[in-house]
Design a protein around this motif. Sequence first.
Motif, PDB file in Angstrom:
ATOM      1  N   PRO A  74     -30.659   0.454   3.873  1.00 47.02           N
ATOM      2  CA  PRO A  74     -30.437   1.394   2.538  1.00 47.02           C
ATOM      3  C   PRO A  74     -28.556   0.506   2.194  1.00 47.02           C
ATOM      4  O   PRO A  74     -28.356   0.340   1.188  1.00 47.02           O
ATOM      5  CB  PRO A  74     -30.576   2.692   2.589  1.00 47.02           C
ATOM      6  CG  PRO A  74     -31.119   2.445   3.459  1.00 47.02           C
ATOM      7  CD  PRO A  74     -31.529   1.283   4.558  1.00 47.02           C
ATOM      8  N   ARG A  77     -28.487  -2.479   1.567  1.00 43.33           N
ATOM      9  CA  ARG A  77     -29.001  -2.390   0.133  1.00 43.33           C
ATOM     10  C   ARG A  77     -27.659  -1.737  -1.238  1.00 43.33           C
ATOM     11  O   ARG A  77     -28.307  -2.014  -2.006  1.00 43.33           O
ATOM     12  CB  ARG A  77     -29.958  -1.908  -1.049  1.00 43.33           C
ATOM     13  CG  ARG A  77     -31.187  -2.949  -0.383  1.00 43.33           C
ATOM     14  CD  ARG A  77     -33.003  -2.639  -0.719  1.00 43.33           C
ATOM     15  NE  ARG A  77     -33.449  -3.606   0.609  1.00 43.33           N
ATOM     16  CZ  ARG A  77     -34.829  -3.764   0.655  1.00 43.33           C
ATOM     17  NH1 ARG A  77     -35.145  -2.475  -0.122  1.00 43.33           N
ATOM     18  NH2 ARG A  77     -35.798  -4.282   1.214  1.00 43.33           N
ATOM     19  N   ILE A 105     -27.390   8.042  -6.362  1.00 44.96           N
ATOM     20  CA  ILE A 105     -28.415   8.261  -4.670  1.00 44.96           C
ATOM     21  C   ILE A 105     -26.512   8.370  -3.652  1.00 44.96           C
ATOM     22  O   ILE A 105     -26.945   8.494  -2.526  1.00 44.96           O
ATOM     23  CB  ILE A 105     -29.062   6.114  -4.740  1.00 44.96           C
ATOM     24  CG1 ILE A 105     -29.680   6.714  -5.129  1.00 44.96           C
ATOM     25  CG2 ILE A 105     -29.176   6.043  -3.155  1.00 44.96           C
ATOM     26  CD1 ILE A 105     -31.251   5.328  -5.596  1.00 44.96           C
TER      27      ILE A 105
ATOM     28  N   LEU B 200     -36.403   3.313  -5.366  1.00 44.44           N
ATOM     29  CA  LEU B 200     -35.609   4.087  -4.801  1.00 44.44           C
ATOM     30  C   LEU B 200     -34.876   2.937  -3.584  1.00 44.44           C
ATOM     31  O   LEU B 200     -34.112   3.183  -2.861  1.00 44.44           O
ATOM     32  CB  LEU B 200     -35.813   4.781  -4.776  1.00 44.44           C
ATOM     33  CG  LEU B 200     -35.703   6.497  -5.829  1.00 44.44           C
ATOM     34  CD1 LEU B 200     -36.239   7.556  -5.253  1.00 44.44           C
ATOM     35  CD2 LEU B 200     -34.200   6.594  -6.353  1.00 44.44           C
ATOM     36  N   GLY B 204     -31.220   1.387  -2.110  1.00 42.53           N
ATOM     37  CA  GLY B 204     -30.487   1.423  -1.586  1.00 42.53           C
ATOM     38  C   GLY B 204     -30.517   2.484  -0.720  1.00 42.53           C
ATOM     39  O   GLY B 204     -29.413   3.395  -0.352  1.00 42.53           O
ATOM     40  N   ALA B 205     -31.368   4.034  -1.576  1.00 39.14           N
ATOM     41  CA  ALA B 205     -31.721   5.037  -1.285  1.00 39.14           C
ATOM     42  C   ALA B 205     -32.482   4.793  -0.044  1.00 39.14           C
ATOM     43  O   ALA B 205     -32.783   4.215   0.933  1.00 39.14           O
ATOM     44  CB  ALA B 205     -32.786   5.596  -2.148  1.00 39.14           C
ATOM     45  N   THR B 206     -31.957   6.350   0.959  1.00 36.44           N
ATOM     46  CA  THR B 206     -32.185   6.333   2.588  1.00 36.44           C
ATOM     47  C   THR B 206     -32.697   6.987   2.570  1.00 36.44           C
ATOM     48  O   THR B 206     -33.590   7.748   1.492  1.00 36.44           O
ATOM     49  CB  THR B 206     -30.554   6.836   3.573  1.00 36.44           C
ATOM     50  OG1 THR B 206     -30.112   8.489   2.536  1.00 36.44           O
ATOM     51  CG2 THR B 206     -29.124   6.245   3.134  1.00 36.44           C
ATOM     52  N   TYR B 209     -32.382  10.414   1.040  1.00 40.19           N
ATOM     53  CA  TYR B 209     -32.278  10.607  -0.399  1.00 40.19           C
ATOM     54  C   TYR B 209     -33.673  10.669  -0.694  1.00 40.19           C
ATOM     55  O   TYR B 209     -34.580  11.315  -1.338  1.00 40.19           O
ATOM     56  CB  TYR B 209     -31.969   9.541  -0.853  1.00 40.19           C
ATOM     57  CG  TYR B 209     -31.474   9.953  -2.262  1.00 40.19           C
ATOM     58  CD1 TYR B 209     -30.350  10.916  -2.863  1.00 40.19           C
ATOM     59  CD2 TYR B 209     -32.584   9.570  -3.208  1.00 40.19           C
ATOM     60  CE1 TYR B 209     -30.738  11.160  -4.027  1.00 40.19           C
ATOM     61  CE2 TYR B 209     -32.228   9.903  -4.382  1.00 40.19           C
ATOM     62  CZ  TYR B 209     -30.739  10.082  -4.623  1.00 40.19           C
ATOM     63  OH  TYR B 209     -30.780  10.297  -6.324  1.00 40.19           O
TER      64      TYR B 209
END
Lengths: 216, 287
Positions: A74, A77, A105, B200, B204-206, B209
């Motif tokens: 993540p 990205r 996000i 998502l 780059g959503a963890t 998240y």
Amino acid sequence: MISFLGVYKYYDSTPVLQNISFKIEKGELIFITGPSGAGKTTLLRLIFGSERPDEGEIRVGDFELSKIRQSEIPYLRRFVTFVFQDFRLRQDLTVYENVALPLFILGQKEKDIKQKVYDTLKNIGLRHRADSLVRTLSGGEQQRVAIARAVITNPRIILADEPTGNLDPDTSKEVMTLFRNVNAMGCTVVIATHNPELFQSTPYRVIHLKEGKFLQ
Amino acid sequence: MKSPLQSAIKNLWLSKWSTLMAIVSIGVCFFIVTAVLIGLYNLDIFSKKLSSKATIVIYIKNEIPETEIYQFINKLKETGFFTKIQYISKEDALKEMQNIIEPSMIELIGYNPLSNTVEAFIKDEKIEKIEEITQNIKKSDLVEDVYYPSKIIYALKTLKITLWNLGVIIFCFLSLAILFIIYATVKNHYWKKTEEIEILKLLGATPSYIRYPFITEGGILGLLGSLLATVSIVIIYFFLHSKNVIEFLPAITQLVFPFEILYILPCIGLLLGVASSFVALGKIKYQ
């Protein structure tokens, strides 16, 4: 910024990339070209952390991608963003919501998000479509939204896989202008394309791939 | 853009019928589990009440003088097994008997046939050891015989163990059912949103998240299901304690309702919901 050293990638023992080594400097705009099946998309997917190399080393910024952990992806990205040929936009959301998504996000404040999104939409000429649902937009407009979404977090690197593949020549030119503008602001841009019109008579570096091998 | 709570509520609302079915099923499971637990709780109280009435009657040999009997009573007190120990001399026992049986009948016998006795009321927590305690008392030279209600205690013990085991099986089975219902509902909603989740991940959503809305969803399902059960049980409790029902079933007033379940049950529902949705989501992988 990006370095490949002796990279090999196989799909079911078929080599897709063979002994690929190159470097991309910070702030460069570079084209990766070659016929279909040459390995362009695989190369971008490797930089994006979607694939892992079977051999060799890939370094993107501070990330060592041959050893990257799932939990680090993540964060990679947020450093590297991707513009897809098929846009990968949320069709049920508005233009504003799609562009704002990466900022949500990141947990940014609603007020800051609003300002950034409207500024970005203004830069790509879509301020007036902010409240339109993405599915009501043309292909060219959707690609501009995808670019806006990719640049809104100020990434260091933008990857684009056939960004003009679904667009007419005029719209393709507009999209390329957007990439040049993004690059002019200091962002490294890597564009994979098989369309020579995009890179002919441009000052930018071109990497040629054929059957997974480096031809430059 | 929506917060995890708003997203969860939206997800649940979008498939409102399956959500409703899930909440009702969870509610029914929680209701049965709670009813079983209340039943066991009451059985436990009932058995303790009965046990506290369990008395060991010690018949003392005729020739033993009272001073020795009192020393024996003091020794029994020192063991700490009894709540109360009382001495009944054979004269007092005879007087009591005369209240029950015609005095002329006793006169016919011509002498006092009764023994000096000691009645020892055993403590609740020592009831399991009653047999061992009785055997030890029997060993004393002063003691002629010892009586305790062995059959009642054995029957009570067996009933308690049987119902307790049955309760544990029902509890485990229905808890698993609750976990499965929440697991299946959350998993289903997760699959429906595969495309959104993939986007998502690309942005780059963890994992946390991505998980938040679904875990919130599971928590809401568990909470609402358990609240439904709690409300139903409270309604039934007040119904059972209404005037008409008490007149018809007077024993119902003896039923003890643990009011702690009013907050414990929703907490368990919430925890089960969160846990099962966490399991349903599994490890979030990036490609």
